[in-house]
Enzyme design. Structure first.
Site, PDB file in Angstrom:
ATOM      1  N   GLN A 112       2.121   1.833  -3.457  1.00 28.10           N
ATOM      2  CA  GLN A 112       1.117   2.200  -4.451  1.00 28.10           C
ATOM      3  C   GLN A 112       0.691   3.662  -4.298  1.00 28.10           C
ATOM      4  O   GLN A 112       0.348   4.321  -5.274  1.00 28.10           O
ATOM      5  CB  GLN A 112      -0.116   1.301  -4.320  1.00 28.10           C
ATOM      6  CG  GLN A 112       0.145  -0.153  -4.671  1.00 28.10           C
ATOM      7  CD  GLN A 112      -1.098  -0.995  -4.457  1.00 28.10           C
ATOM      8  OE1 GLN A 112      -2.215  -0.521  -4.652  1.00 28.10           O
ATOM      9  NE2 GLN A 112      -0.917  -2.239  -4.052  1.00 28.10           N
ATOM     10  N   CYS A 113       0.684   4.159  -3.082  1.00 23.19           N
ATOM     11  CA  CYS A 113       0.284   5.545  -2.823  1.00 23.19           C
ATOM     12  C   CYS A 113       1.506   6.452  -2.825  1.00 23.19           C
ATOM     13  O   CYS A 113       2.632   6.007  -2.556  1.00 23.19           O
ATOM     14  CB  CYS A 113      -0.430   5.656  -1.477  1.00 23.19           C
ATOM     15  SG  CYS A 113      -1.952   4.700  -1.380  1.00 23.19           S
ATOM     16  N   THR A 114       1.280   7.722  -3.111  1.00 32.03           N
ATOM     17  CA  THR A 114       2.356   8.703  -3.027  1.00 32.03           C
ATOM     18  C   THR A 114       2.471   9.152  -1.575  1.00 32.03           C
ATOM     19  O   THR A 114       1.722  10.008  -1.101  1.00 32.03           O
ATOM     20  CB  THR A 114       2.061   9.914  -3.929  1.00 32.03           C
ATOM     21  OG1 THR A 114       1.860   9.457  -5.261  1.00 32.03           O
ATOM     22  CG2 THR A 114       3.217  10.891  -3.909  1.00 32.03           C
TER      23      THR A 114
ATOM     24  N   LEU B 122       0.811  -1.205   0.000  1.00 32.25           N
ATOM     25  CA  LEU B 122       0.000   0.000   0.000  1.00 32.25           C
ATOM     26  C   LEU B 122       0.850   1.264   0.000  1.00 32.25           C
ATOM     27  O   LEU B 122       0.562   2.218  -0.720  1.00 32.25           O
ATOM     28  CB  LEU B 122      -0.933  -0.002   1.215  1.00 32.25           C
ATOM     29  CG  LEU B 122      -1.893   1.188   1.321  1.00 32.25           C
ATOM     30  CD1 LEU B 122      -2.815   1.229   0.114  1.00 32.25           C
ATOM     31  CD2 LEU B 122      -2.700   1.090   2.609  1.00 32.25           C
ATOM     32  N   ASP B 123       1.929   1.273   0.799  1.00 34.99           N
ATOM     33  CA  ASP B 123       2.756   2.473   0.856  1.00 34.99           C
ATOM     34  C   ASP B 123       3.513   2.706  -0.441  1.00 34.99           C
ATOM     35  O   ASP B 123       3.917   3.820  -0.750  1.00 34.99           O
ATOM     36  CB  ASP B 123       3.739   2.396   2.029  1.00 34.99           C
ATOM     37  CG  ASP B 123       4.751   1.278   1.850  1.00 34.99           C
ATOM     38  OD1 ASP B 123       4.358   0.207   1.371  1.00 34.99           O
ATOM     39  OD2 ASP B 123       5.926   1.488   2.190  1.00 34.99           O
TER      40      ASP B 123
END
Length: 689
Positions: free
Chosen positions: A551-553, A548-549
């Protein structure tokens, strides 16, 4: 009044009348033309002699007041004035009002002395306006003066009557016909004239003919804007001084017609016009300017200025449109007089991405006066978004979340109703993201929509989360020669970059020969690389097999605001540079480059801005365009132009296609071979030892 009686001559003073259009135009001129200039500006007003209800002598000033070529309305006379517009309320209060009025009175006196007023009697009716415009509150302070030269106090009215009392109906009819013929033969409505009376007929003449008509029975006449039945209007004062100064030694008594042209019961009539017989002293030979009067009294009937508050009566949307540009227009007063705001305002901006960067870029663009924005995104607002994405609120994230692009556009229009903001829900096809057979038609539609959007806009911002989502708009923007600006974020780093100009029609001439020496401190704008020029691999699916970290900015909150602001400032710098997108890129490799003069009023126009928040450090590198770039190289642009969607479809679905097409695959192989040979040579050397 009996013939034996005499009374002192009195006048009805002018009363200023200003409409809202005048204040709009004054505000616009102050911001866009005058700036800090407090020198006198030409102003024009007009007056009418057909009022029947107003007891005043009205001079009107409207939105045409600043245009010397604008004609007065039909059957109105034009008056010339001067505007003194101060920069502060203190300067308004401390203005030398007496000196200003004296200056105008002296001009009047010289005009009479020289004979100019005889040739052009309209110069006798002048006015002065002192004003201060508080453009933050839309409060306007003003004070009018209508300068008049004072005759000795012994001017007496020996006889006063109406034209109806002096002349018959047939004479009045003939007089009106003669008057209309006289006015129609003039290029502008005459303010002062002569009436020659012969038996029962009249002829109208210019004041300049007076000298030749003194032996005849003449009546001096003037266009009287005063509706009073008992007193003449203000324009008579200077007219009398002209008569007294020029012919007073030969005219001890004169007849004056105060010409009032009204409609009575639907019928035009001049019967109520006053005719005065005056005992006029001579001031011929006077060398010094006489005493003068002219300041208008305020609404309390005291000598003082007036104030009008238009903040409530003006259209709020128009007020907002003027107010949002206030900061920009003030820049041109002292700091940047060469700033071309129209170039910025008329630039149509396309924002691809309506998240953290997109919201902040949009806010900054409207702060610069951009009026046309289109936001594109295919996402919905989640609970984590509103705290970081400045155009959203908590309610937008409920029930699955509202569409980002549409909501952002709505929020922008709430901030500024005059903005043309549109939100479009759109998915952008990407390399490494397989397009199935069933999804081909939708992909085609998405590509066509994106192509049309880029074609319709002037500047394209790439503000998406993934690297590969920037590939297709990079190609389209390059092929259509648009301004393309990239903004990308890391945890505590950011990159803002402008793409170099490409022209696929010129082929390899646009690609930079790696052997060409670049001037120190700058690089030609048409040789700059794009976002993908530093890559030696084709863009792929960056979200696959990522936590998740990843995939996200994930970034420090302030990074997006810094990056977004710099992206917008870079666009504005490009627009202000005379070479536009071809502006040479300045680098900080040579500190002297910051000291030399630049052609842009806003300073240097870099290629890249790379920031490191952990060190609060910014560098301005410039990178050459790469002949094997997977996005802007000649071979990629040529294939896109000739093959269209077929080329894009292969790039979407075949991981190695772009690398094979551009020669990256061959370059990798050659590099691997060189490494093997190098290792082999080392082993042979060791064995020989």
């Amino acid at each position: 009044m009996a013939e034996s009686e005499s009374k002192k001559l009195m006048f009805v003073p002018f009363s200023s009348s200003l409409d809202a259009g005048f204040w709009y135009k004054l505000s616009d001129n102050k911001l866009n033309a005058y700036g800090l200039d407090e020198s006198a500006k030409s102003l024009f007003g007009f007056y009418y002699n057909g009022y029947s209800t107003s007891p005043t002598c009205r001079l009107s000033v409207d939105y045409t007041a600043f245009d010397s070529a604008a004609p007065a309305p039909p059957r109105h006379c034009k008056a010339q004035g001067e505007l003194y517009l101060t920069n502060t309320i203190e300067a308004f209060k401390e203005f030398d009002q007496k000196g200003m009025l004296k200056k105008t009175a002296e001009k009047l006196f010289k005009c009479i002395q020289s004979g100019e007023a005889v040739k052009d009697p309209s110069s006798l009716t002048r006015f002065v306006m002192l004003s201060f415009a508080d453009l933050k509150k839309y409060h306007y302070y003003y004070w009018f003066a209508f300068p008049c030269l004072c005759l000795p106090p012994d001017v007496l009215v020996s006889k006063q009557e109406t034209l109806e009392q002096r002349f018959s109906n047939s004479q009045l009819k003939y007089l009106l016909e003669s008057y209309d013929q006289f006015q129609s033969a003039s290029t502008s409505y005459q303010t002062h004239f002569l009436i020659k009376e012969t038996d029962d007929t009249f002829t109208i003449h210019n004041v300049s003919e007076t000298e030749n008509l003194l032996q005849d029975k003449i009546i001096f006449a003037f266009f009287d804007p005063c509706s009073s039945d008992d007193f003449p209007g203000w324009p008579l004062r200077n007219y009398l001084y002209l008569i007294s100064y020029t012919w007073g030694d030969r005219l001890s008594e004169v007849d004056i017609i105060c010409f009032k042209d009204r409609m009575k019961s639907g019928v035009r009539s001049i019967a109520h016009s006053l005719i005065l017989t005056l005992k006029l002293p001579s001031v011929k030979g006077t060398t010094e300017c006489p005493t003068f009067v002219g300041w208008e009294k305020n609404e309390r009937n005291k000598m003082g200025p007036r104030m009008v508050n238009l903040s409530q009566s003006m259209d709020p949307t128009k007020l907002a449109a003027s107010a949002v540009d206030l900061n920009l227009k003030l820049m041109r007063w002292r700091l940047m007089p060469d700033l071309e705001l129209d170039k910025i305002c008329n630039t149509k901006c396309l924002l691809l991405g309506s998240g953290t960067l997109g919201c902040n870029v949009a806010r900054c663009l409207i702060g610069w006066g951009v009026r046309n924005l289109t936001l594109v995104d295919n996402g919905r607002i989640s609970y984590s978004n509103p705290v970081r994405q400045s155009l959203f609120v908590f309610e937008d994230s409920l029930n699955g979340g509202r569409p980002k692009a549409e909501t952002a556009a709505e929020s922008l229009k709430k901030i500024f109703p005059g903005l043309n903001a549109v939100g479009i829900n759109l998915s952008i096809p990407m390399p490494g993201h397989h397009v199935s057979v069933s999804g081909v038609e939708q992909a085609k539609k998405d590509v066509e929509t994106l192509e049309k959007l880029i074609e319709e806009h002037d500047a394209i911002f790439l503000l998406m989360d993934t690297r590969e989502s920037r590939w297709l708009p990079t190609i389209i923007g390059a092929s259509k020669q648009k301004i393309v600006i990239n903004a990308a974020l890391g945890f505590d780093t950011f990159l803002v970059l402008r793409h170099g100009l490409r022209n696929v029609n010129e082929g390899c001439s646009q690609q930079l020969d790696q052997n060409v020496e670049i001037p120190r401190g700058e690089m030609p704008g048409d040789k700059l690389g794009c976002y993908f020029c530093n890559d030696v691999v084709a863009p792929g699916n960056s979200t696959k097999d990522r936590s998740l970290d990843q995939q996200c900015t994930v970034s420090r909150p302030g990074i997006s605001m810094i990056g977004a602001a710099l992206a917008v400032e870079l666009l504005v710098s490009i627009l202000q540079h005379p070479d536009g997108l071809n502006a040479p890129a300045c680098t900080n490799a040579d500190n002297d480059s910051f000291l030399k003069d630049t052609e842009s009023s806003l300073g240097v126009v870099p290629h890249q801005i790379r920031g490191f928040l952990s060190r609060y450090h910014v560098v301005l590198p410039a990178a050459r365009s790469f002949s094997k770039c997977t996005a802007c190289s000649d071979i990629v642009l040529t294939n896109y132009k000739s093959r269209g969607f077929d080329f894009l479809y292969e790039a979407f679905n075949l991981p190695s296609y772009l690398e094979d097409l551009t020669g990256l695959t061959q370059m990798h192989q050659e590099t691997d071979d060189a490494d093997i040979l190098s290792i082999s040579d080392d082993e042979e050397d060791e064995q020989s030892l």
